[in-house]
Design a protein around this motif. Structure first.
Motif, mmCIF file in Angstrom:
data_model
loop_
_atom_site.group_PDB
_atom_site.id
_atom_site.type_symbol
_atom_site.label_atom_id
_atom_site.label_comp_id
_atom_site.label_asym_id
_atom_site.label_seq_id
_atom_site.Cartn_x
_atom_site.Cartn_y
_atom_site.Cartn_z
ATOM 1 N N UNK A 144 6.070 8.206 -13.199
ATOM 2 C CA UNK A 144 6.444 9.344 -14.036
ATOM 3 C C UNK A 144 7.399 10.294 -13.335
ATOM 4 N N UNK A 145 7.735 10.013 -12.078
ATOM 5 C CA UNK A 145 8.685 10.808 -11.319
ATOM 6 C C UNK A 145 9.559 9.905 -10.479
ATOM 7 N N UNK A 146 10.486 10.469 -9.702
ATOM 8 C CA UNK A 146 11.371 9.646 -8.862
ATOM 9 C C UNK A 146 10.580 8.676 -7.987
ATOM 10 N N UNK A 147 11.060 7.456 -7.902
ATOM 11 C CA UNK A 147 10.355 6.373 -7.217
ATOM 12 C C UNK A 147 11.189 5.921 -6.028
ATOM 13 N N UNK A 148 10.626 6.031 -4.812
ATOM 14 C CA UNK A 148 11.403 5.729 -3.603
ATOM 15 C C UNK A 148 10.755 4.676 -2.704
ATOM 16 N N UNK A 149 9.449 4.505 -2.781
ATOM 17 C CA UNK A 149 8.774 3.519 -1.928
ATOM 18 C C UNK A 149 8.804 2.142 -2.564
ATOM 19 N N UNK A 150 9.159 1.113 -1.778
ATOM 20 C CA UNK A 150 9.322 -0.232 -2.348
ATOM 21 C C UNK A 150 9.099 -1.288 -1.275
ATOM 22 N N UNK A 151 8.282 -2.313 -1.610
ATOM 23 C CA UNK A 151 8.166 -3.498 -0.764
ATOM 24 C C UNK A 151 7.612 -4.659 -1.580
ATOM 25 N N UNK A 152 7.776 -5.876 -1.063
ATOM 26 C CA UNK A 152 7.201 -7.086 -1.635
ATOM 27 C C UNK A 152 5.971 -7.487 -0.828
ATOM 28 N N UNK B 156 5.478 -12.910 -2.022
ATOM 29 C CA UNK B 156 6.593 -12.675 -2.959
ATOM 30 C C UNK B 156 6.133 -12.590 -4.406
ATOM 31 N N UNK B 157 4.823 -12.561 -4.639
ATOM 32 C CA UNK B 157 4.308 -12.548 -6.005
ATOM 33 C C UNK B 157 4.076 -11.147 -6.549
ATOM 34 N N UNK B 158 4.025 -10.149 -5.653
ATOM 35 C CA UNK B 158 3.789 -8.782 -6.086
ATOM 36 C C UNK B 158 4.825 -7.842 -5.488
ATOM 37 N N UNK B 159 5.121 -6.788 -6.240
ATOM 38 C CA UNK B 159 5.957 -5.692 -5.771
ATOM 39 C C UNK B 159 5.075 -4.456 -5.686
ATOM 40 N N UNK B 160 5.231 -3.690 -4.603
ATOM 41 C CA UNK B 160 4.494 -2.445 -4.421
ATOM 42 C C UNK B 160 5.489 -1.293 -4.481
ATOM 43 N N UNK B 161 5.188 -0.279 -5.291
ATOM 44 C CA UNK B 161 6.079 0.877 -5.430
ATOM 45 C C UNK B 161 5.305 2.164 -5.212
ATOM 46 N N UNK B 162 5.998 3.185 -4.711
ATOM 47 C CA UNK B 162 5.403 4.506 -4.557
ATOM 48 C C UNK B 162 6.288 5.529 -5.224
ATOM 49 N N UNK C 287 -3.379 -0.213 -8.671
ATOM 50 C CA UNK C 287 -2.948 1.166 -8.477
ATOM 51 C C UNK C 287 -3.783 1.785 -7.368
ATOM 52 N N UNK C 288 -3.128 2.496 -6.441
ATOM 53 C CA UNK C 288 -3.801 3.085 -5.291
ATOM 54 C C UNK C 288 -3.547 4.588 -5.280
ATOM 55 N N UNK C 289 -4.604 5.347 -5.075
ATOM 56 C CA UNK C 289 -4.519 6.805 -5.056
ATOM 57 C C UNK C 289 -4.915 7.319 -3.689
ATOM 58 N N UNK D 105 0.578 4.754 -5.661
ATOM 59 C CA UNK D 105 1.187 3.497 -5.228
ATOM 60 C C UNK D 105 0.739 2.448 -6.232
ATOM 61 N N UNK D 106 1.699 1.768 -6.856
ATOM 62 C CA UNK D 106 1.366 0.803 -7.891
ATOM 63 C C UNK D 106 1.788 -0.601 -7.467
ATOM 64 N N UNK D 107 1.061 -1.584 -7.979
ATOM 65 C CA UNK D 107 1.288 -2.984 -7.619
ATOM 66 C C UNK D 107 1.620 -3.747 -8.894
ATOM 67 N N UNK D 108 2.699 -4.527 -8.854
ATOM 68 C CA UNK D 108 3.224 -5.195 -10.040
ATOM 69 C C UNK D 108 3.332 -6.691 -9.800
#
Length: 680
Positions: A359-367, A371-377, A397-399, A384-387
């Motif tokens: 819901x806001x700017x997203x800057x954290x990123x890794x695989x 290679x099956x999941x993407x993690x974003x912050x 989702x991690x809080x 931190x969400x896992x896709x």
């Protein structure tokens, strides 16, 4: 509860209105109830439930403990709870929580007050895991927000760069500060280790890049050349001899770390970046880098000595690109632009999909390592969400952070990662108790007939079309077989334990060598329709049941080559009697004894009313167990073509039946799995 009609308007508005009205007790009662969790996921609003929990945390500080536990529970089981055919899964997952779980105690209190007929049918575990929390450690050593983190090649340390102008090196297991690297005169925006772990390199808003001794902390060299803030670094080559840097001067610079000299400056022109360079990422083979910019593009560069040129231009972002990452298998590039996660094909540059991630700017990123999941912050909820890479579905989702997670870094083991945030903290997370996002999540999302074991490993197919291989003794996730194509329907392992066979709803067949971890054969024939079962005759031969095509293919387990095609009519499950005949479960009810390769029906076992979904021979090869849509399990004497007895007790279709080792028709154990959500 499983058969109730869901009032979507009530479900959608109930908790938001209660939060707005300050009804704390009602909110906690609703969001922690199995019924509400089930209704939200059944209505396709699982992500909305996570948002409601975050909103409640911000409004009701006295209930933060139970709400954070609920958020962890939902984030851990996101993918499993979305499965549409298991309405009782939320209750089952709650009773598998640790003894100290507030969710578990609330569930038990509610169930105790209900009549037994209205209670959720759950299977109680005698020994439950007592620790699920993914957050391992929180460290606050910086005096300002953290912009970057990196883990050492040894996995023993991690380094973080901050607006406080320092780089701190900490032990990964304890969080103890090993070194404080001071020298920059402005914020540190990027940090990297050389592949040998001997040097740390940092880039700063003071326009410089500094090289540090990773053992002593000595300031070895200062690279000057940038005329504005340095925002991004990547170290390339097997020996780590090349450094690529980018920043606010819109220039991508290439450095030789053996001489500490600039090799080339890629100055902005029609082909290069036209605005601030915010991020760079190295390809797994070390030959290319991807760079992201405020000009809304990601460019891919060949940085081999013979190359140093642009090879791909990924355009289509609608706002600044904040982060870019390359998957470990080299097939995918992910970028973050504003609130969006954008996924690209690394070979062609084709856009796979774009979606709102935070819901806001997203800057954290890794695989993830697989290679099956993407993690974003991202900011907003500070989650931190896992896709899932293939589907784009949020699976976790991690809080923990109270401000935006700006940076993420994976550990070499692939089992932990580090996050750095504007809240001045670094957090170390367990990416999965069994090497993936979460072991319990993976096992909860497997398909009905696609779990097999050879005693050393357990292989399970999930709803996203992957097969996961776990250590049978420890449960550790060993590796994943990706891109199977569709949801696996059936699986089998050869008698010698070396070969895995998998079939899918989408008419695909996979033969995989478990010893070498290599594929023997991947075959796809759309004309034959869904494949319902695979079974080995011996180490050399495997049979494949094709329901729509009405045939059984006999294949070489060593090459995948077709040895025979037996016309049988539609079948669902197979059991080999010997090399010359097999037993085939059918859609109409009879179980056929079929001769190979002629397809002649030698006899039939008649008794089930409706489809027979599973057949399996006992160890004596003379007795057969079958499961059917008539909610029964039947045991047969194959030679005498006679039904020995019928087992009744399930309230719905029985999907599968298996005799345990050593079982006979008169003693031992049969295990059956039913649509009624029970295991008997």
């Amino acid at each position: 509860a499983a058969n109730c009609v869901i009032n979507l308007r009530r479900v959608r508005n109930l908790v938001p209105y209660a939060i707005e009205g300050g009804e704390e007790e009602r909110v906690i009662e609703e969001v922690t109830s199995v019924e509400y969790i089930t209704a939200m996921f059944a209505s396709g609003m699982g992500s909305r439930l996570l948002t409601e929990v975050v909103d409640a945390i911000n409004v009701f500080p006295d209930s933060v403990s139970v709400l954070r536990e609920l958020h962890q529970f939902l984030g851990r089981h996101m993918r499993a709870l979305r499965h549409p055919t298991t309405p009782g899964l939320a209750a089952q997952l709650v009773v598998q929580e640790p003894d100290a779980s507030q969710l578990l105690s609330r569930f038990r209190a509610l169930e105790a007050a209900r009549p037994s007929a209205e209670r959720w049918p759950v299977l109680e575990w005698a020994q439950r895991p007592q620790e699920f929390a993914p957050l391992l450690m929180t460290v606050r050593e910086h005096d300002a927000g953290i912009n970057c983190v990196v883990v050492s090649p040894s996995g023993l340390f991690f380094a973080s760069g901050s607006d406080d102008k320092t780089v701190k090196v900490l032990r990964l297991n304890t969080g103890d500060v090993v070194m404080n690297l001071a020298g920059h005169t402005d914020a540190v925006n990027a940090v990297a280790y050389t592949p040998d772990g001997k040097r740390i390199i940092s880039g700063s808003s003071d326009h410089t890049i500094r090289i540090w001794d990773a053992s002593s902390g000595a300031d070895l060299h200062v690279l000057t050349g940038h005329t504005d803030k340095v925002r991004a670094l990547a170290i390339c080559g097997v020996e780590g001899a090349t450094l690529v840097s980018g920043g606010h001067d819109k220039v991508l610079r290439v450095w030789d770390l053996r001489t500490n000299e600039e090799v080339r400056a890629l100055v902005a022109d029609q082909q290069d970046h036209e605005d601030v360079i915010t991020c760079v990422a190295l390809s797994p083979d070390g030959t290319h880098v991807a760079s992201g910019s405020h000009d809304k593009s990601v460019l891919v560069w060949d940085i081999t000595p013979a190359g140093l040129e642009q090879t791909l231009s990924l355009r289509g972002h609608v706002i600044f690109v904040y982060a870019v990452a390359w998957s470990p298998d080299g097939r995918t590039i992910a970028s973050l632009a504003g609130r969006a996660l954008v996924v690209w094909d690394a070979a062609t540059g084709a856009l796979r999909y774009e979606m709102s991630a935070h819901s806001g700017p997203t800057r954290g990123l890794l695989f993830s390592a697989s290679s099956e999941e993407i993690v974003t912050g991202g900011a907003g909820c500070n989650l931190i969400k896992i896709w899932n890479v293939a589907s784009g579905e949020m699976v976790g989702s991690l809080m923990g952070h109270t401000s935006s997670p700006n940076a993420l870094a994976m550990c070499p083991s692939g089992k932990r990662f580090v996050s750095g945030s504007s809240d001045r903290s670094c957090m170390v997370w367990r990416l999965g108790t069994q090497g993936g996002i979460d072991g319990a999540l993976r096992m909860a999302s497997v398909t009905n007939h696609s779990v097999v074991s050879n005693g050393s490993v357990i292989c399970s197919g999930d709803t996203n079309g992957s097969v996961h291989v776990h250590d049978a003794g420890t449960g550790a996730h060993l590796y994943a077989i990706g891109n199977v194509g569709e949801m696996p329907k059936g699986a089998a392992i050869s008698p010698d334990g070396r070969t895995l066979a998998v079939c899918t709803f989408g008419s695909r067949i996979l033969l995989h060598n478990l010893a070498t971890r290599t594929d023997i054969c991947r075959d796809h024939e759309p004309s034959r329709g869904p494949i319902f079962d695979v079974q080995f005759l011996d180490n050399q031969t495997v049979a494949v049941v094709c329901i729509t095509a009405g045939m059984v293919q006999v294949r070489s387990a060593e090459t995948g080559e077709k040895l025979a095609v037996v016309k049988t009519g539609p079948g669902t499950s197979i059991a080999w009697q010997d090399a010359g005949q097999f037993l085939l479960a059918t859609m109409g009810g009879p179980i056929k004894l079929v001769e190979v390769p002629s397809g002649t029906v030698l006899g039939m076992l008649v008794g089930h009313q409706g489809m027979v979904s599973s057949v399996c021979l006992f160890d004596d090869r003379r007795t057969l167990a079958s499961a059917g849509s008539d909610a029964t399990v039947r045991v047969w004497d194959v030679a005498g073509r006679a039904e020995l007895f019928v087992l009744r007790g399930h309230a719905g279709e029985v999907h599968a039946v298996r005799p345990c080792a050593g079982a006979t028709a008169t003693q031992g154990t049969l295990v059956s799995v039913s649509q009624d959500r029970s295991v008997a």
